[in-house]
Design a protein around this motif. Structure first.
Motif: not given
Length: 129
Positions: A89-97
């Motif tokens: 979830a954190v990796a996806i958040a970083l990618k999208l951010s």
């Protein structure tokens, strides 16, 4: 000798699981992971994992942790299973951010970051014992 055999078995088992795992659909937002993480099955599993880890930490470690390394491994494994979904979830958040929209304005992102920090600290503590 046991360490070498153990490492080989881990690598062979991991490769076997990856090769035979079904194709999963791609998750594109923290909201999607939050939806999956709030399903009853995962909530029950998370509660069982946390209760199991707390039982091992407060009862089994005091009773036989100094003699049996399996207690520490079980604690790390239980916490690691929760770390995986949170790190995703954190990796996806970083990618999208970095690409399109800031995901750090959502409470769910910060919840997953909190879970990663807590689980990693517990794992580091008991892995080093």
């Amino acid at each position: 000798m046991f360490g070498v055999v153990g490492c080989i078995l881990c690598v062979v088992g991991s490769v076997g699981i990856v090769l035979h795992a079904p194709k999963e659909r791609e998750i594109n937002s923290v909201g999607e992971i939050w939806h999956f993480a709030t399903q009853p099955g995962f909530i029950v599993y998370s509660c069982v994992a946390v209760v199991g880890a707390l039982f091992l930490i407060f009862w089994a470690v005091k009773r036989s942790g100094h003699r049996k390394m399996l207690v520490y491994i079980a604690i790390c494994s239980l916490m690691g299973s929760l770390t995986v979904i949170s790190v995703k979830a954190v990796a996806i958040a970083l990618k999208l951010s970095f690409s399109e929209s800031n995901q750090f304005i959502y409470v769910q992102t910060w919840f997953f970051i909190f879970v990663v920090i807590i689980c990693c600290l517990v794992q580091l503590n008991y892995l080093n014992k």
